[in-house]
Design a protein around this motif. Structure first.
Motif, PDB file in Angstrom:
ATOM      1  N   HIS A 167      -4.854  21.431  12.235  1.00 24.64           N
ATOM      2  CA  HIS A 167      -3.932  20.785  11.311  1.00 24.64           C
ATOM      3  C   HIS A 167      -3.217  19.629  11.994  1.00 24.64           C
ATOM      4  CE1 HIS A 167      -0.815  20.419   8.187  1.00 24.64           C
ATOM      5  NE2 HIS A 167       0.060  20.398   9.168  1.00 24.64           N
ATOM      6  N   LYS A 168      -3.251  18.447  11.386  1.00 23.04           N
ATOM      7  CA  LYS A 168      -2.574  17.279  11.944  1.00 23.04           C
ATOM      8  C   LYS A 168      -1.110  17.318  11.520  1.00 23.04           C
ATOM      9  CE  LYS A 168      -6.828  14.613  11.295  1.00 23.04           C
ATOM     10  NZ  LYS A 168      -7.511  15.722  10.584  1.00 23.04           N
ATOM     11  N   ALA A 169      -0.226  17.262  12.490  1.00 23.56           N
ATOM     12  CA  ALA A 169       1.201  17.361  12.172  1.00 23.56           C
ATOM     13  C   ALA A 169       1.721  16.125  11.453  1.00 23.56           C
ATOM     14  CB  ALA A 169       1.994  17.602  13.453  1.00 23.56           C
ATOM     15  N   ALA A 170       1.158  14.952  11.749  1.00 18.59           N
ATOM     16  CA  ALA A 170       1.610  13.700  11.130  1.00 18.59           C
ATOM     17  C   ALA A 170       0.418  12.779  10.905  1.00 18.59           C
ATOM     18  CB  ALA A 170       2.652  13.018  12.004  1.00 18.59           C
ATOM     19  N   PRO A 171      -0.410  13.055   9.912  1.00 21.20           N
ATOM     20  CA  PRO A 171      -1.587  12.221   9.669  1.00 21.20           C
ATOM     21  C   PRO A 171      -1.186  10.756   9.482  1.00 21.20           C
ATOM     22  CG  PRO A 171      -1.620  14.190   8.293  1.00 21.20           C
ATOM     23  CD  PRO A 171      -0.263  14.129   8.911  1.00 21.20           C
ATOM     24  N   PRO A 172      -1.895   9.822  10.107  1.00 21.39           N
ATOM     25  CA  PRO A 172      -1.487   8.415  10.064  1.00 21.39           C
ATOM     26  C   PRO A 172      -2.059   7.611   8.898  1.00 21.39           C
ATOM     27  CG  PRO A 172      -3.257   8.683  11.643  1.00 21.39           C
ATOM     28  CD  PRO A 172      -2.967  10.063  11.103  1.00 21.39           C
ATOM     29  N   TRP A 173      -2.511   8.284   7.831  1.00 21.07           N
ATOM     30  CA  TRP A 173      -3.116   7.610   6.680  1.00 21.07           C
ATOM     31  C   TRP A 173      -2.234   7.747   5.441  1.00 21.07           C
ATOM     32  CZ3 TRP A 173      -5.876  11.204   9.659  1.00 21.07           C
ATOM     33  CH2 TRP A 173      -6.760  10.628  10.585  1.00 21.07           C
ATOM     34  N   GLY A 174      -2.055   6.654   4.737  1.00 21.69           N
ATOM     35  CA  GLY A 174      -1.148   6.634   3.605  1.00 21.69           C
ATOM     36  C   GLY A 174      -1.512   7.583   2.489  1.00 21.69           C
ATOM     37  N   SER A 175      -2.797   7.700   2.166  1.00 21.69           N
ATOM     38  CA  SER A 175      -3.184   8.502   1.008  1.00 21.69           C
ATOM     39  C   SER A 175      -2.916   9.987   1.203  1.00 21.69           C
ATOM     40  CB  SER A 175      -4.662   8.282   0.666  1.00 21.69           C
ATOM     41  OG  SER A 175      -5.499   8.827   1.668  1.00 21.69           O
ATOM     42  N   SER A 188      -4.986   5.593  -3.236  1.00 17.30           N
ATOM     43  CA  SER A 188      -4.296   4.450  -2.640  1.00 17.30           C
ATOM     44  C   SER A 188      -5.179   3.743  -1.611  1.00 17.30           C
ATOM     45  CB  SER A 188      -2.983   4.895  -2.004  1.00 17.30           C
ATOM     46  OG  SER A 188      -3.203   5.816  -0.959  1.00 17.30           O
ATOM     47  N   THR A 189      -6.073   4.480  -0.949  1.00 19.36           N
ATOM     48  CA  THR A 189      -7.008   3.852  -0.021  1.00 19.36           C
ATOM     49  C   THR A 189      -7.978   2.955  -0.773  1.00 19.36           C
ATOM     50  OG1 THR A 189      -6.913   5.891   1.280  1.00 19.36           O
ATOM     51  CG2 THR A 189      -8.595   4.288   1.894  1.00 19.36           C
ATOM     52  N   GLU A 191      -7.395   1.513  -3.648  1.00 18.61           N
ATOM     53  CA  GLU A 191      -6.637   0.356  -4.102  1.00 18.61           C
ATOM     54  C   GLU A 191      -6.493  -0.664  -2.975  1.00 18.61           C
ATOM     55  OE1 GLU A 191      -3.010   2.056  -5.449  1.00 18.61           O
ATOM     56  OE2 GLU A 191      -3.957   3.145  -7.102  1.00 18.61           O
ATOM     57  N   LEU A 192      -6.247  -0.175  -1.770  1.00 17.78           N
ATOM     58  CA  LEU A 192      -6.136  -1.069  -0.616  1.00 17.78           C
ATOM     59  C   LEU A 192      -7.458  -1.789  -0.374  1.00 17.78           C
ATOM     60  CD1 LEU A 192      -4.805  -2.184   1.970  1.00 17.78           C
ATOM     61  CD2 LEU A 192      -5.449  -0.038   3.111  1.00 17.78           C
ATOM     62  N   ARG A 193      -8.570  -1.069  -0.445  1.00 17.87           N
ATOM     63  CA  ARG A 193      -9.876  -1.695  -0.212  1.00 17.87           C
ATOM     64  C   ARG A 193     -10.175  -2.760  -1.263  1.00 17.87           C
ATOM     65  NH1 ARG A 193     -14.349   2.545   2.258  1.00 17.87           N
ATOM     66  NH2 ARG A 193     -13.343   2.681   4.305  1.00 17.87           N
ATOM     67  N   ALA A 194      -9.801  -2.492  -2.512  1.00 18.16           N
ATOM     68  CA  ALA A 194     -10.007  -3.489  -3.567  1.00 18.16           C
ATOM     69  C   ALA A 194      -9.159  -4.733  -3.282  1.00 18.16           C
ATOM     70  CB  ALA A 194      -9.642  -2.883  -4.925  1.00 18.16           C
ATOM     71  N   TRP A 195      -7.932  -4.521  -2.837  1.00 21.90           N
ATOM     72  CA  TRP A 195      -7.054  -5.643  -2.497  1.00 21.90           C
ATOM     73  C   TRP A 195      -7.621  -6.433  -1.319  1.00 21.90           C
ATOM     74  CZ3 TRP A 195      -4.401  -6.560   2.069  1.00 21.90           C
ATOM     75  CH2 TRP A 195      -3.463  -7.601   2.032  1.00 21.90           C
ATOM     76  N   HIS A 239       1.168  -2.076   0.250  1.00 23.23           N
ATOM     77  CA  HIS A 239       0.331  -1.126   0.987  1.00 23.23           C
ATOM     78  C   HIS A 239       0.923  -0.607   2.297  1.00 23.23           C
ATOM     79  CE1 HIS A 239      -2.802  -2.020  -1.887  1.00 23.23           C
ATOM     80  NE2 HIS A 239      -2.686  -3.314  -1.618  1.00 23.23           N
ATOM     81  N   LEU A 240       2.035  -1.137   2.760  1.00 20.77           N
ATOM     82  CA  LEU A 240       2.622  -0.650   4.007  1.00 20.77           C
ATOM     83  C   LEU A 240       4.033  -0.112   3.800  1.00 20.77           C
ATOM     84  CD1 LEU A 240       2.401  -0.204   7.035  1.00 20.77           C
ATOM     85  CD2 LEU A 240       3.061  -2.592   7.395  1.00 20.77           C
ATOM     86  N   LEU A 241       4.932  -0.929   3.289  1.00 22.80           N
ATOM     87  CA  LEU A 241       6.316  -0.485   3.103  1.00 22.80           C
ATOM     88  C   LEU A 241       6.475   0.682   2.132  1.00 22.80           C
ATOM     89  CD1 LEU A 241       8.233  -3.906   3.095  1.00 22.80           C
ATOM     90  CD2 LEU A 241       7.995  -2.260   4.977  1.00 22.80           C
ATOM     91  N   PRO A 242       5.634   0.822   1.091  1.00 24.24           N
ATOM     92  CA  PRO A 242       5.841   1.948   0.177  1.00 24.24           C
ATOM     93  C   PRO A 242       5.788   3.324   0.838  1.00 24.24           C
ATOM     94  CG  PRO A 242       4.460   0.306  -0.875  1.00 24.24           C
ATOM     95  CD  PRO A 242       4.618  -0.121   0.568  1.00 24.24           C
ATOM     96  N   TRP A 243       5.021   3.483   1.915  1.00 29.06           N
ATOM     97  CA  TRP A 243       4.868   4.825   2.477  1.00 29.06           C
ATOM     98  C   TRP A 243       5.207   4.943   3.955  1.00 29.06           C
ATOM     99  CZ3 TRP A 243       1.370   6.121   6.426  1.00 29.06           C
ATOM    100  CH2 TRP A 243       0.454   5.135   6.779  1.00 29.06           C
TER     101      TRP A 243
END
Length: 290
Positions: A167-175, A188-189, A191-195, A239-243
């Motif tokens: 189990h990852k204690a703090a996964p570094p991916w937004g989704s 959300s990933t 959406e980021l790829r489309a952007w 894509h960065l500040l929201p999460w």
């Protein structure tokens, strides 16, 4: 050019963001035992804290109210602005160069997009003072020294937080935080790829890693400057500040290791100041992993 773009277009802002990106992206993307990270830790541990703070500081609250002050020095009551200093991590240039190489960009036309989720419009964060920022940096420097002396412990903590296989204690991916299933490669990933496609950005490395990795997003922010100021602002806003603040809070809560606790506090303070100084309207999504 908008006031927001003018702020990021200043030489001081770009040098600051580049320095921040070289620090944060390397520490989030690579384990502490790797040569480029150890080199960075050594440079940071030896750097004068005040000099490094001045290198990173471009957050003049006055420029938010008056566009003629864009790129001006920090407030006089905080500290006098020293003359420009050499990059705090100049000796790690060859190491840092490996981070932007994970992404490539073209400079075709791009029409700004809008947030895909309508959740909670967030109020602007408070501006972290110059003194508080220097405290964050001093703590980070002390933590770098600790990580060098306890490298094996630091490596295991990096893996426990970000890699697994447990189990990852703090996964570094937004989704992982914004998708209701708490999964990588979530909505959300996509959406980021489309952007990214709309901006002409393609991935050339880490093809099996989700694009919303905190280290990759910070590296991409640096890559977009100075030519693509519009996309840099959208990356921050959508894509960065929201999460990222939610992630930094979880990281700080889940670790007792000095390096990653100090890194979380430093990144949170720095990006909150970027948010404040650009006055971006950010929609905070619902977080499923808390």
């Amino acid at each position: 050019m908008s006031i927001q773009e003018s702020i990021l277009a200043s030489n001081q802002a770009q040098q600051s963001l580049h320095t921040f990106a070289r620090i944060a992206s390397l520490l989030f993307l690579y384990e502490p035992h790797q040569e480029e990270v150890r080199a960075l830790l050594q440079v940071l541990a030896a750097q004068d804290a005040r000099t490094l703070t001045e290198e990173l500081w471009f957050f003049d609250a006055g420029c938010v109210r008056d566009s003629s002050h864009v790129g001006s020095a920090a407030r006089a009551e905080d500290a006098p602005q020293a003359e420009r200093v050499a990059s705090c991590v100049a000796s790690t240039t060859s190491c840092a160069a490996s981070v932007p190489s994970t992404l490539s960009k073209s400079c075709g036309a791009h029409t700004p997009s809008t947030p895909c989720t309508q959740n909670v419009p967030s109020a602007l964060p408070e501006l972290c003072s110059l003194r508080d920022m220097q405290n964050c940096i001093e703590n980070l420097q002390q933590a770098c020294s600790y990580a060098l002396e306890h490298n094996e412990e630091s490596v295991w903590e990096y893996r426990r937080l970000f890699v697994g296989p447990a189990h990852k204690a703090a996964p570094p991916w937004g989704s992982v935080y914004t998708d209701y299933q708490e999964v990588m490669f979530g909505a959300s990933t996509l959406e980021l790829r489309a952007w990214m496609r709309a901006c002409g950005i393609t991935q050339t490395q880490y093809d099996n890693m989700p694009d919303d990795h905190i280290g990759l997003l910070i590296a991409l922010l640096d890559l977009l400057l100075p030519e693509r100021l519009d996309c840099a602002l959208e990356l921050l806003q959508l894509h960065l500040l929201p999460w990222c603040g939610h992630f930094f809070g979880i990281l700080e809560r889940e670790t007792t290791h000095p390096l990653y606790r100090a890194l979380a506090r430093f990144c949170n303070a720095y990006l909150n100041n970027v948010w404040y100084i650009t006055q971006l309207s950010v929609v905070i999504p619902h977080f499923y992993r808390v």
